[in-house]
Design a protein around this motif. Structure first.
Motif: not given
Length: 319
Positions: A178-188, A207-209
């Motif tokens: 199983g894998i998890s990740t954090d995209l941080h301030n990704w713009d989508g 959700a910032t960006a």
């Protein structure tokens, strides 16, 4: 390329040593480094020739992977961290942090040096991070035998978006973990983070960006493998997409004054994974995350601390 491994980092391990590792709850991949903390009077910082920093300027170990590993270990999960580290004072700080908290570490030798950043922290706890991208090389890769051996011993892998973790994703998917990740301030839109989003079973993003967090969350789930997508929104709480249901998770009042938001997202991810690995439903996992994230905001940027398991569970039961 050498891999130094073990709970106390007291030797150089070959592939055979890594293959003997067993019983890892979460392997944390990447995100090891040192931050230099500077408390500033406000953000954005107006231009001036100089500022007097009465609170001091301090370097401490702890970037995203370190903080996730710290949070997981504080919650009683058997945690192992794999990343590149330099043979330098910064690398020694990272090794000492892991040894202090009993977190196993496999450090791949990095001639370019340990990853570093400067964090400007305002009185209200906001931060601006300046990342030194020179502490890596384009051709860096985790030794495949080391990566496969650790993944095979793990229940779950949390993948930071630091280089060269993207190159490890196909190996991890092949390993069936199983894998998890954090995209941080990704713009989508940025394709670099998108590759992580589509490869993970659990995706965290700020959700910032994001122009439309809900739409981005649904797009991740539709195009990738994610069973759960979480968009954290600071004081507004978080949004959770699990299955086809998208819900709002309210923010939790911090147990003390907010002094620094650095590490709150990492704490959220660690507590969410704690719940998931203990069979809790997604909503309960997100509530764990909100509690741990709120606690992290009360920890000064110059320190490294995480919410202990007993305290998390007590606070969750009291809600």
């Amino acid at each position: 390329m050498r891999a130094r491994t073990g709970r106390h980092m007291d030797g150089v391990a070959g592939v055979g040593d890594v293959e003997e590792v067993r019983g890892i709850d979460v392997l944390v991949l990447g995100g090891a480094g040192v931050d230099t903390i500077v408390y500033v009077p406000e953000l954005p910082l107006p231009y001036a020739d100089s500022y007097l920093i009465d609170s001091g300027i301090r370097a401490r170990a702890g970037q995203t992977g370190d903080f996730v590993a710290l949070g997981l270990a504080a919650l009683g999960l058997r945690t192992h961290h794999l990343d590149f580290l330099g043979d330098d004072p910064e690398g020694d700080l990272v090794r000492a942090l892991h040894e202090q908290h009993g977190i196993a570490l496999t450090a791949i030798e990095q001639p370019a040096g340990t990853k570093r950043a400067v964090n400007l922290v305002s009185p209200d706890g906001r931060r601006l991070s300046l990342y030194d991208t020179s502490r890596g090389r384009a051709g860096d890769r985790f030794p495949e035998d080391t990566l496969r051996g650790l993944a095979a011993a793990s229940r779950h892998v949390h993948v930071s978006i630091t280089q060269p973790c993207a190159e490890a994703l196909p190996v991890l998917r092949e390993a069936g973990v199983g894998i998890s990740t954090d995209l941080h301030n990704w713009d989508g839109e940025n394709p670099y983070q998108a590759a992580f989003a589509l490869a993970a079973d659990v995706v965290f993003v700020s959700a910032t960006a994001l122009p439309d967090p809900r739409a981005t969350m649904r797009r991740i789930a539709e195009r990738g493998r994610a069973e759960a997508v979480v968009a954290t929104a600071g004081a507004e709480g978080a949004y959770l997409l699990a299955g086809d249901e998208l819900t709002h998770v309210p923010a939790v009042a911090p147990p003390g004054p907010v002094v620094d938001s650095n590490g709150a997202g990492d704490a959220f991810a660690a507590a969410f994974l704690f719940g998931r690995l203990h069979g809790e439903p997604p909503r309960r996992c997100a509530e764990f995350g909100a509690l741990a994230g709120a606690y992290a905001c009360t920890v000064p940027a110059t320190e490294s601390a995480a919410l202990p398991r007993a305290e998390l569970l007590a606070r969750a039961d009291a809600r």
